[in-house]
Design a protein around this motif. Structure first.
Motif, mmCIF file in Angstrom:
data_model
loop_
_atom_site.group_PDB
_atom_site.id
_atom_site.type_symbol
_atom_site.label_atom_id
_atom_site.label_comp_id
_atom_site.label_asym_id
_atom_site.label_seq_id
_atom_site.Cartn_x
_atom_site.Cartn_y
_atom_site.Cartn_z
ATOM 1 N N PRO A 138 13.989 9.369 -12.711
ATOM 2 C CA PRO A 138 13.144 9.302 -13.921
ATOM 3 C C PRO A 138 11.657 9.321 -13.566
ATOM 4 O O PRO A 138 11.240 8.793 -12.531
ATOM 5 C CB PRO A 138 13.526 7.969 -14.560
ATOM 6 C CG PRO A 138 14.846 7.610 -13.981
ATOM 7 C CD PRO A 138 14.891 8.224 -12.624
ATOM 8 N N GLU A 139 10.861 9.931 -14.431
ATOM 9 C CA GLU A 139 9.417 10.023 -14.190
ATOM 10 C C GLU A 139 8.742 8.663 -14.289
ATOM 11 O O GLU A 139 7.815 8.371 -13.542
ATOM 12 C CB GLU A 139 8.781 10.981 -15.186
ATOM 13 C CG GLU A 139 9.151 12.423 -14.978
ATOM 14 C CD GLU A 139 8.558 13.315 -16.039
ATOM 15 O OE1 GLU A 139 8.325 12.851 -17.173
ATOM 16 O OE2 GLU A 139 8.327 14.489 -15.719
ATOM 17 N N LYS A 140 9.199 7.856 -15.218
ATOM 18 C CA LYS A 140 8.565 6.554 -15.430
ATOM 19 C C LYS A 140 9.588 5.450 -15.197
ATOM 20 O O LYS A 140 10.619 5.390 -15.859
ATOM 21 C CB LYS A 140 8.018 6.454 -16.851
ATOM 22 C CG LYS A 140 6.936 7.454 -17.137
ATOM 23 C CD LYS A 140 6.479 7.380 -18.575
ATOM 24 C CE LYS A 140 5.461 8.464 -18.851
ATOM 25 N NZ LYS A 140 5.085 8.511 -20.254
ATOM 26 N N LEU A 141 9.286 4.610 -14.247
ATOM 27 C CA LEU A 141 10.095 3.421 -13.980
ATOM 28 C C LEU A 141 9.171 2.215 -13.984
ATOM 29 O O LEU A 141 7.974 2.327 -13.717
ATOM 30 C CB LEU A 141 10.793 3.520 -12.618
ATOM 31 C CG LEU A 141 12.059 4.345 -12.523
ATOM 32 C CD1 LEU A 141 12.575 4.364 -11.104
ATOM 33 C CD2 LEU A 141 13.138 3.798 -13.430
ATOM 34 N N ARG B 8 11.535 10.799 -25.624
ATOM 35 C CA ARG B 8 11.396 9.378 -25.979
ATOM 36 C C ARG B 8 10.015 9.067 -26.365
ATOM 37 O O ARG B 8 9.049 9.137 -26.438
ATOM 38 C CB ARG B 8 11.781 8.495 -24.797
ATOM 39 C CG ARG B 8 13.264 8.555 -24.583
ATOM 40 C CD ARG B 8 13.683 7.985 -23.293
ATOM 41 N NE ARG B 8 13.844 6.544 -23.390
ATOM 42 C CZ ARG B 8 13.915 5.766 -22.340
ATOM 43 N NH1 ARG B 8 13.807 6.257 -21.135
ATOM 44 N NH2 ARG B 8 14.081 4.487 -22.454
ATOM 45 N N ARG C 3 11.284 3.592 -7.588
ATOM 46 C CA ARG C 3 11.258 5.053 -7.759
ATOM 47 C C ARG C 3 11.137 5.743 -6.404
ATOM 48 O O ARG C 3 11.798 6.747 -6.145
ATOM 49 C CB ARG C 3 10.097 5.450 -8.662
ATOM 50 C CG ARG C 3 10.075 6.912 -9.009
ATOM 51 C CD ARG C 3 8.991 7.195 -10.061
ATOM 52 N NE ARG C 3 9.140 8.520 -10.605
ATOM 53 C CZ ARG C 3 8.627 9.607 -10.050
ATOM 54 N NH1 ARG C 3 7.943 9.519 -8.946
ATOM 55 N NH2 ARG C 3 8.807 10.789 -10.606
ATOM 56 N N TRP D 31 14.879 15.871 -9.577
ATOM 57 C CA TRP D 31 14.663 15.716 -11.017
ATOM 58 C C TRP D 31 15.526 14.628 -11.614
ATOM 59 O O TRP D 31 15.271 14.180 -12.727
ATOM 60 C CB TRP D 31 14.937 17.031 -11.736
ATOM 61 C CG TRP D 31 13.744 17.921 -11.794
ATOM 62 C CD1 TRP D 31 12.648 17.859 -11.012
ATOM 63 C CD2 TRP D 31 13.537 18.990 -12.691
ATOM 64 N NE1 TRP D 31 11.772 18.848 -11.357
ATOM 65 C CE2 TRP D 31 12.296 19.560 -12.380
ATOM 66 C CE3 TRP D 31 14.293 19.540 -13.706
ATOM 67 C CZ2 TRP D 31 11.778 20.635 -13.077
ATOM 68 C CZ3 TRP D 31 13.788 20.614 -14.397
ATOM 69 C CH2 TRP D 31 12.545 21.153 -14.091
ATOM 70 N N GLY E 91 13.832 12.133 -21.217
ATOM 71 C CA GLY E 91 12.632 11.350 -20.956
ATOM 72 C C GLY E 91 11.427 11.830 -21.731
ATOM 73 O O GLY E 91 10.576 11.044 -22.134
ATOM 74 N N VAL F 176 18.015 14.481 -17.805
ATOM 75 C CA VAL F 176 17.152 13.292 -17.691
ATOM 76 C C VAL F 176 15.721 13.645 -18.061
ATOM 77 O O VAL F 176 15.045 12.890 -18.778
ATOM 78 C CB VAL F 176 17.226 12.694 -16.260
ATOM 79 C CG1 VAL F 176 16.115 11.695 -16.021
ATOM 80 C CG2 VAL F 176 18.575 12.051 -16.016
ATOM 81 N N ARG F 177 15.225 14.795 -17.596
ATOM 82 C CA ARG F 177 13.856 15.208 -17.926
ATOM 83 C C ARG F 177 13.692 15.458 -19.422
ATOM 84 O O ARG F 177 12.695 15.043 -20.025
ATOM 85 C CB ARG F 177 13.480 16.486 -17.160
ATOM 86 C CG ARG F 177 13.310 16.297 -15.700
ATOM 87 C CD ARG F 177 12.049 15.538 -15.418
ATOM 88 N NE ARG F 177 12.023 15.151 -14.016
ATOM 89 C CZ ARG F 177 10.957 15.128 -13.275
ATOM 90 N NH1 ARG F 177 9.797 15.454 -13.785
ATOM 91 N NH2 ARG F 177 11.021 14.746 -12.028
#
Length: 99
Positions: A26-29, A99, A35, A23, A96, A92-93
């Motif tokens: 990051p989900e979006k890079l 945002r 990633r 986790w 993220g 971080v989740r």
């Protein structure tokens, strides 16, 4: 039947632990390759921590006092590192998604 049930529980714990350790990624890079590399590094790090914990479990059941003490360190330090990484991953989740 009990053997299958214990295997399922053990696999579920291990899979959940590895998933929570990831986790922190990051989900979006911008770069999907970056990633993937970060996820691979996290998997290797989690595997090393897991190996350390398993070796520590065997050291704890030893007859030698010094080995038992080292085994306790080999269990609790990696678990502490994992807990911190999982908490950072949760942060971080949450950040993220906001945002």
């Amino acid at each position: 039947m009990s053997d299958v049930f214990s295997d399922l529980i053990f696999d579920g714990i291990i899979d959940s632990w590895f998933g929570l350790m990831r986790w922190i990624v990051p989900e979006k890079l911008q770069n999907e390759k970056a990633r993937s590399v970060i996820k691979l590094v996290m998997d290797i790090f989690a595997a090393l921590l897991m190996i350390c914990v398993f070796i520590g479990l065997f050291a704890v059941i030893s007859d030698d006092d010094y080995t038992r003490r080292i085994g306790k360190y080999m269990i609790f330090i990696p678990l502490g590192i994992s807990a911190v990484q999982i908490l950072i991953g949760i942060i971080v989740r949450i950040a993220g998604r906001n945002r």
